[in-house]
Write a protein that holds these residues in place. Structure first.
Motif, mmCIF file in Angstrom:
data_model
loop_
_atom_site.group_PDB
_atom_site.id
_atom_site.type_symbol
_atom_site.label_atom_id
_atom_site.label_comp_id
_atom_site.label_asym_id
_atom_site.label_seq_id
_atom_site.Cartn_x
_atom_site.Cartn_y
_atom_site.Cartn_z
ATOM 1 N N LEU A 1 23.090 -4.233 -5.777
ATOM 2 C CA LEU A 1 22.217 -4.748 -4.321
ATOM 3 C C LEU A 1 21.407 -3.407 -4.292
ATOM 4 O O LEU A 1 22.223 -2.074 -4.386
ATOM 5 C CB LEU A 1 23.989 -4.804 -3.057
ATOM 6 N N GLU A 2 20.535 -2.888 -4.009
ATOM 7 C CA GLU A 2 19.482 -2.454 -3.867
ATOM 8 C C GLU A 2 19.051 -2.693 -1.878
ATOM 9 O O GLU A 2 18.679 -3.118 -1.281
ATOM 10 C CB GLU A 2 17.968 -2.424 -3.989
ATOM 11 N N ILE A 3 19.939 -1.460 -1.555
ATOM 12 C CA ILE A 3 19.972 -0.632 -0.152
ATOM 13 C C ILE A 3 18.591 -0.507 0.058
ATOM 14 O O ILE A 3 18.831 1.067 0.139
ATOM 15 C CB ILE A 3 21.268 -0.485 0.523
ATOM 16 N N SER A 4 17.915 -0.643 1.479
ATOM 17 C CA SER A 4 16.143 -0.577 1.663
ATOM 18 C C SER A 4 16.029 0.671 3.250
ATOM 19 O O SER A 4 16.601 -0.343 3.559
ATOM 20 C CB SER A 4 15.265 -0.934 0.513
ATOM 21 N N ARG A 5 16.073 2.008 2.729
ATOM 22 C CA ARG A 5 15.324 1.731 4.318
ATOM 23 C C ARG A 5 13.533 2.363 4.707
ATOM 24 O O ARG A 5 13.692 3.767 3.405
ATOM 25 C CB ARG A 5 16.385 2.967 4.751
ATOM 26 N N PHE A 6 12.525 1.789 4.930
ATOM 27 C CA PHE A 6 11.454 1.521 5.213
ATOM 28 C C PHE A 6 10.850 2.827 5.861
ATOM 29 O O PHE A 6 11.496 2.714 7.553
ATOM 30 C CB PHE A 6 10.555 0.588 4.682
ATOM 31 N N LEU A 7 10.271 4.071 5.616
ATOM 32 C CA LEU A 7 10.003 4.786 6.593
ATOM 33 C C LEU A 7 8.116 5.068 6.909
ATOM 34 O O LEU A 7 8.527 4.987 8.110
ATOM 35 C CB LEU A 7 10.437 6.755 5.311
ATOM 36 N N GLU A 8 7.773 4.404 5.604
ATOM 37 C CA GLU A 8 6.489 4.120 5.954
ATOM 38 C C GLU A 8 5.925 2.175 4.723
ATOM 39 O O GLU A 8 6.392 2.938 3.482
ATOM 40 C CB GLU A 8 5.576 5.670 5.386
ATOM 41 N N PRO A 9 5.629 1.547 5.002
ATOM 42 C CA PRO A 9 5.470 1.243 6.900
ATOM 43 C C PRO A 9 6.871 0.946 6.971
ATOM 44 O O PRO A 9 7.369 0.954 6.944
ATOM 45 C CB PRO A 9 4.070 0.091 6.505
ATOM 46 N N PRO A 10 6.468 0.732 8.483
ATOM 47 C CA PRO A 10 7.086 0.867 9.428
ATOM 48 C C PRO A 10 7.577 -1.717 9.056
ATOM 49 O O PRO A 10 6.930 -1.763 8.889
ATOM 50 C CB PRO A 10 6.725 1.123 11.359
ATOM 51 N N VAL A 11 8.624 -1.363 9.703
ATOM 52 C CA VAL A 11 9.463 -2.685 9.507
ATOM 53 C C VAL A 11 8.914 -3.441 10.304
ATOM 54 O O VAL A 11 8.493 -3.254 11.651
ATOM 55 C CB VAL A 11 10.895 -2.622 10.100
ATOM 56 N N GLY B 1 0.703 -1.362 -0.021
ATOM 57 C CA GLY B 1 -0.117 -0.191 -0.130
ATOM 58 C C GLY B 1 0.880 1.398 -0.235
ATOM 59 O O GLY B 1 1.812 1.194 -0.687
ATOM 60 N N ASP B 2 0.841 2.492 0.519
ATOM 61 C CA ASP B 2 1.412 3.521 0.598
ATOM 62 C C ASP B 2 2.894 3.108 0.775
ATOM 63 O O ASP B 2 2.938 3.186 2.688
ATOM 64 C CB ASP B 2 0.150 4.466 1.288
ATOM 65 N N GLN B 3 3.404 3.810 0.235
ATOM 66 C CA GLN B 3 4.843 3.468 1.240
ATOM 67 C C GLN B 3 6.132 4.849 0.710
ATOM 68 O O GLN B 3 5.816 5.223 -0.334
ATOM 69 C CB GLN B 3 5.548 2.397 0.932
ATOM 70 N N ARG B 4 6.759 4.623 1.354
ATOM 71 C CA ARG B 4 8.104 5.609 1.289
ATOM 72 C C ARG B 4 9.099 5.257 2.138
ATOM 73 O O ARG B 4 9.535 4.725 3.371
ATOM 74 C CB ARG B 4 8.174 6.766 1.890
ATOM 75 N N VAL B 5 9.982 4.689 0.584
ATOM 76 C CA VAL B 5 11.767 3.894 0.754
ATOM 77 C C VAL B 5 12.450 4.893 0.626
ATOM 78 O O VAL B 5 12.332 5.388 -0.695
ATOM 79 C CB VAL B 5 11.407 2.538 0.208
ATOM 80 N N GLU B 6 13.715 4.961 1.091
ATOM 81 C CA GLU B 6 14.670 5.289 0.311
ATOM 82 C C GLU B 6 15.480 4.092 0.031
ATOM 83 O O GLU B 6 15.827 3.132 0.747
ATOM 84 C CB GLU B 6 15.520 6.240 1.648
ATOM 85 N N ILE B 7 16.181 4.860 -1.259
ATOM 86 C CA ILE B 7 16.775 3.324 -1.559
ATOM 87 C C ILE B 7 18.280 3.591 -2.369
ATOM 88 O O ILE B 7 18.321 5.771 -2.532
ATOM 89 C CB ILE B 7 16.179 2.225 -2.993
ATOM 90 N N ALA B 8 19.460 2.837 -2.365
ATOM 91 C CA ALA B 8 20.518 2.928 -2.756
ATOM 92 C C ALA B 8 20.937 2.124 -3.496
ATOM 93 O O ALA B 8 20.584 0.921 -2.935
ATOM 94 C CB ALA B 8 21.752 3.155 -2.074
ATOM 95 N N MET B 9 21.142 1.488 -5.133
ATOM 96 C CA MET B 9 21.534 1.076 -5.587
ATOM 97 C C MET B 9 23.199 0.576 -5.709
ATOM 98 O O MET B 9 23.540 1.904 -6.138
ATOM 99 C CB MET B 9 21.674 1.303 -7.127
ATOM 100 N N MET B 10 23.552 -0.012 -5.248
ATOM 101 C CA MET B 10 24.596 -0.210 -5.262
ATOM 102 C C MET B 10 25.100 -1.453 -6.482
ATOM 103 O O MET B 10 25.336 -2.330 -6.727
ATOM 104 C CB MET B 10 25.685 -0.749 -4.072
ATOM 105 N N ARG B 11 26.289 -1.228 -6.799
ATOM 106 C CA ARG B 11 26.988 -2.670 -8.148
ATOM 107 C C ARG B 11 28.078 -3.318 -7.914
ATOM 108 O O ARG B 11 29.314 -1.986 -7.074
ATOM 109 C CB ARG B 11 27.720 -1.508 -9.568
#
Length: 146
Positions: free
Chosen positions: A66-76, A48-58
């Motif tokens: 490698l896709e590194i994600s930090r979920f802001l919404e919804p909580p982990v 559903g509604d989500q906000r995720v900050e990602i960093a893509m590394m090669r």
């Protein structure tokens, strides 16, 4: 139809900056960072509604990401960071390195810890180990011999 390639492995973390720097020290290249949000993103993940900050590394060879994600919404909702190596489901990612001892020394300055008391040799083929990285991530390292 067949798979063309594996595009990336995703890891969810609490500390995106620290984890990104850890993987830079390992030798991965930051391709970019972005905020992923909106109705379309929630349809893809089913969250559903989500906000995720990602960093893509090669990886240096350009083939692994490698896709590194930090979920802001919804909580982990779950935490598998302390799961043992024989736990069900995704657990670790393995990297081939050119100098295992030097890599371990570099990563230990960022808090990485060996899971066992030693690096193990497998026949005349590899030196191997698992480490706990940032936030408890399980990471395998392998140095090919000869």
């Amino acid at each position: 139809m067949a798979v063309i390639r594996m595009d990336n492995v995703g890891i969810v973390v609490e500390d995106l900056d620290g984890t990104t720097e850890f993987f830079r020290d390992l030798g991965l290249e930051l391709q970019g960072r972005a905020m992923v949000e909106g109705e379309w993103a929630g349809r893809v993940t089913g969250l559903g509604d989500q906000r995720v900050e990602i960093a893509m590394m090669r990886t240096p060879d350009g083939h692994g990401r490698l896709e590194i994600s930090r979920f802001l919404e919804p909580p982990v909702v779950a935490d598998h960071r302390n799961a043992p190596v024989n736990a069900l489901g995704y657990l670790r990612v393995m990297f081939a390195v050119d100098d295992l001892d030097e890599t371990l020394a570099r990563l230990s300055r960022r808090g990485a810890q060996l899971l066992s008391s030693e690096v193990v040799r497998y026949e005349d083929a590899y030196r191997l180990c698992y480490i706990r990285g940032p936030g408890g991530l399980l990471i395998g390292l392998a140095e090919e011999l000869g």
